[in-house]
Design an enzyme around this catalytic site. Structure first.
Site, PDB file in Angstrom:
ATOM      1  N   CYS A   1       0.889  -1.103  -0.195  1.00 57.73           N
ATOM      2  CA  CYS A   1       0.168   0.506   0.128  1.00 57.73           C
ATOM      3  C   CYS A   1       1.018   1.242   0.325  1.00 57.73           C
ATOM      4  O   CYS A   1       2.976   1.471   0.054  1.00 57.73           O
ATOM      5  CB  CYS A   1      -0.389  -0.116   1.684  1.00 57.73           C
ATOM      6  N   SER A   2       0.710   2.144  -0.854  1.00 52.69           N
ATOM      7  CA  SER A   2       1.020   3.450  -0.010  1.00 52.69           C
ATOM      8  C   SER A   2       0.840   4.714  -0.047  1.00 52.69           C
ATOM      9  O   SER A   2      -0.646   4.686  -0.748  1.00 52.69           O
ATOM     10  CB  SER A   2       2.132   4.069  -1.992  1.00 52.69           C
TER      11      SER A   2
END
Length: 358
Positions: free
Chosen positions: A26-27
């Site tokens: 995830c970012s």
């Protein structure tokens, strides 16, 4: 081999080692622009969809943190709009992953394998809060990052990492990124049971493993390179961190909100994980199911599904968040009929029952 390629190969190997086989992708990126513009983007990468919904939680709503014994209960001080979904495929809505409140505070919950809330060694008697309710608690209680960080430093609440997913096999090792309408930002990790906080507007990017202090060191290494020619390109967490940091810095200082949103989304797409065949050596790297953009100045919250050609959004300025206005929701994942502004499609809904220990 040329020296610059040798260096790039060495740091790529370091990044892969640091990411480890349990990295879930995830970012999060926060962009600061002229005229007090603040835009936060995040991606959600997971092995399965969450049946995600926009949920509206008004001020004055009574909520329970589903922490089990000594479960924390509170009354919402600030109205919020969140992305909520089911931690179990086909299950009930029981967690909040992302959101923004009416004051412009944004919160993004991401995976971190090293995170340790210290449940086994926690002192008795502290109010307990399920990790699935953590995002909602922060958004409903705090208006600014500074206020939130002061509360987290006091360490008065025990977050409970409830196992989830098929067979309860997924570990709730998560960390939090928060930002506000002033551009202030913080990354919150729990290591050995204690909160470790990186607080300041410079902390604009967060991905997953390794811990944030190590991510910063890796990014500092790459900042000494000519990143127009040397930039790590894998889907591993450290590589996404470096690319997100570099491309976020390259976005033009536009005053046009439309161009600003497009710029942040272009960065998020660059650091998303393509839909495709899983990596057998890193089985927990998963495709990007959706992305969000939060315009914290104009109070607009965008949702971009990987399985839909249509981006949808809600405008907080058009939502009644007064006490007694009620919880409302609209399904945004798997609802192909939705497009554009879906604020008027929010319908009355039950208060979320958060995932709790069995």
């Amino acid at each position: 081999m040329p020296k610059r390629l040798t260096a790039a190969a060495a740091v790529s190997a370091l990044c892969l080692t640091a990411a480890g086989p349990a990295a879930l992708a995830c970012s999060r990126v926060t962009w600061l622009g002229p005229n007090q513009q603040v835009i936060t983007g995040r991606s959600m990468d997971w092995p399965y969809g969450f049946n995600s919904h926009f949920y509206v939680i008004p001020r004055g709503e009574r909520l329970n943190g589903a922490g089990g014994v000594n479960s924390l209960s509170w009354t919402s001080r600030h109205g919020s709009v969140v992305v909520s979904g089911s931690t179990e495929p086909g299950g009930a809505i029981d967690a909040v992953f992302d959101g923004v409140n009416e004051r412009g505070l944004a919160a993004n919950l991401l995976y971190l394998a090293e995170n340790d809330f210290g449940l086994a060694t926690a002192p008795a008697g502290r109010p307990r809060l399920s990790f699935a309710a953590w995002t909602q608690y922060l958004l409903s209680q705090y208006a600014t990052v500074k206020e939130l960080v002061q509360a987290v430093k006091a360490d008065q609440i025990q977050i409970v990492p409830v196992p989830f997913g098929p067979g309860g096999k997924a570990k709730a090792t998560v960390h939090m990124a928060v930002s506000d309408a002033s551009g202030d930002s913080a990354v919150i990790e729990y290591l050995k049971g204690k909160p470790v906080i990186h607080h300041g507007s410079q902390y604009q990017v967060m991905t997953n493993s390794p811990v944030y202090s190590e991510q910063l060191k890796l990014n500092a290494f790459w900042s000494t390179k000519d990143r127009t020619h040397e930039l790590p390109g894998s889907i591993q967490s450290p590589d996404r961190f470096v690319r997100g940091s570099y491309y976020n810095e390259q976005l033009p200082p536009t005053s046009d909100p439309r161009q600003a949103l497009a710029g942040v989304m272009s960065v998020m797409r660059n650091i998303s994980v393509p839909w495709g065949t899983p990596d057998p050596e890193h089985p927990n790297i998963s495709p990007t199911w959706w992305r969000t953009l939060i315009d914290q100045k104009n109070r607009v919250y965008y949702f971009d599904s990987a399985l839909s050609p249509q981006m949808v959004w809600v405008n907080l300025n058009q939502i009644d968040l007064a006490p007694g206005s009620g919880v409302r929701a609209v399904q945004i994942e798997g609802n192909d009929a939705l497009q554009g502004n879906v604020t008027r499609q929010l319908k009355p809904a039950a208060t979320i029952t958060f995932l709790a220990p069995k």
